[in-house]
Design a protein around this motif. Structure first.
Motif, short mmCIF file in Angstrom:
data_model
loop_
_atom_site.label_atom_id
_atom_site.label_comp_id
_atom_site.label_asym_id
_atom_site.label_seq_id
_atom_site.Cartn_x
_atom_site.Cartn_y
_atom_site.Cartn_z
N GLY A 27 0.80 -1.22 0.00
CA GLY A 27 0.00 0.00 0.00
C GLY A 27 0.83 1.27 0.00
N PRO A 28 1.80 1.40 0.92
CA PRO A 28 2.64 2.61 0.91
C PRO A 28 3.41 2.78 -0.41
N CYS A 29 3.78 1.67 -1.04
CA CYS A 29 4.49 1.76 -2.33
C CYS A 29 3.57 2.39 -3.38
N ARG A 30 2.31 1.99 -3.35
CA ARG A 30 1.35 2.54 -4.32
C ARG A 30 1.13 4.03 -4.05
N MET A 31 1.21 4.43 -2.78
CA MET A 31 1.07 5.85 -2.45
C MET A 31 2.29 6.64 -2.90
N GLN A 32 3.48 6.02 -2.85
CA GLN A 32 4.72 6.69 -3.22
C GLN A 32 4.86 6.80 -4.74
N VAL A 35 4.45 10.14 -6.77
CA VAL A 35 5.52 11.09 -6.47
C VAL A 35 6.77 10.73 -7.27
N VAL A 36 7.12 9.45 -7.28
CA VAL A 36 8.30 8.99 -8.03
C VAL A 36 8.10 9.26 -9.52
N GLU A 37 6.91 9.02 -10.03
CA GLU A 37 6.64 9.26 -11.45
C GLU A 37 6.75 10.74 -11.79
N GLN A 38 6.28 11.61 -10.92
CA GLN A 38 6.38 13.05 -11.15
C GLN A 38 7.84 13.49 -11.13
N LEU A 39 8.62 12.96 -10.20
CA LEU A 39 10.05 13.29 -10.13
C LEU A 39 10.78 12.84 -11.39
N ALA A 40 10.41 11.67 -11.91
CA ALA A 40 11.03 11.17 -13.14
C ALA A 40 10.81 12.16 -14.27
N GLU A 41 9.62 12.72 -14.32
CA GLU A 41 9.28 13.70 -15.35
C GLU A 41 10.03 15.03 -15.11
N ASP A 42 9.99 15.50 -13.87
CA ASP A 42 10.59 16.80 -13.53
C ASP A 42 12.11 16.82 -13.67
N HIS A 88 7.97 9.30 1.49
CA HIS A 88 8.60 10.62 1.50
C HIS A 88 7.83 11.55 0.57
N SER A 89 7.71 12.79 0.99
CA SER A 89 6.97 13.76 0.18
C SER A 89 7.79 14.16 -1.04
N GLN A 90 7.11 14.74 -2.00
CA GLN A 90 7.79 15.22 -3.19
C GLN A 90 8.82 16.28 -2.81
N GLY A 91 8.46 17.17 -1.88
CA GLY A 91 9.38 18.21 -1.45
C GLY A 91 10.64 17.65 -0.81
N GLN A 92 10.48 16.61 0.01
CA GLN A 92 11.65 15.98 0.64
C GLN A 92 12.57 15.39 -0.43
N LEU A 93 11.99 14.71 -1.38
CA LEU A 93 12.80 14.08 -2.43
C LEU A 93 13.42 15.12 -3.36
#
Length: 103
Positions: A27-32, A35-42, A88-93
């Motif tokens: 579950g936590p992986c699905r929540m993360q 964020v990981v996908e957005q970071l990959a793009e950014d 971890h939040s997007q901001g933290q990462l």
């Protein structure tokens, strides 16, 4: 990007690579994941971002001592420089990414 045992070493060999160790039942992986996908793009072109399914790639999970998921590792030129366990939040990462990039 999905990493496998066959592609992992070559992919992380140069530059910065962020790897999310996850499993579909987590579950936590699905929540993360978003964020990981957005970071990959950014951070496209500056940091390679990918995932390792620990159920399918148990050898890689064992190699890096993955005991809990999600676990994320930032590599620089093939060497782990930071390991993060849990959500971890997007901001933290972003702060971690920017620091690693010297921004």
């Amino acid at each position: 990007m999905d990493f496998t045992t066959e592609t992992f070493d070559a992919t992380i060999a140069e530059g910065l690579t962020f790897v999310d160790f996850w499993a579909p039942w987590c579950g936590p992986c699905r929540m993360q994941a978003p964020v990981v996908e957005q970071l990959a793009e950014d951070y496209d072109g500056r940091i390679t971002v990918g995932k390792v399914n620990v159920d399918e790639e148990a050898e890689l999970a064992g190699r890096f001592g993955i005991m809990s998921i999600p676990t994320m590792i930032l590599f620089k030129d093939g060497q782990p420089i930071q390991k993060l366990v849990g959500l971890h939040s997007q901001g933290q990462l972003e702060a971690i990414f920017d620091s690693a990039l010297g921004e």
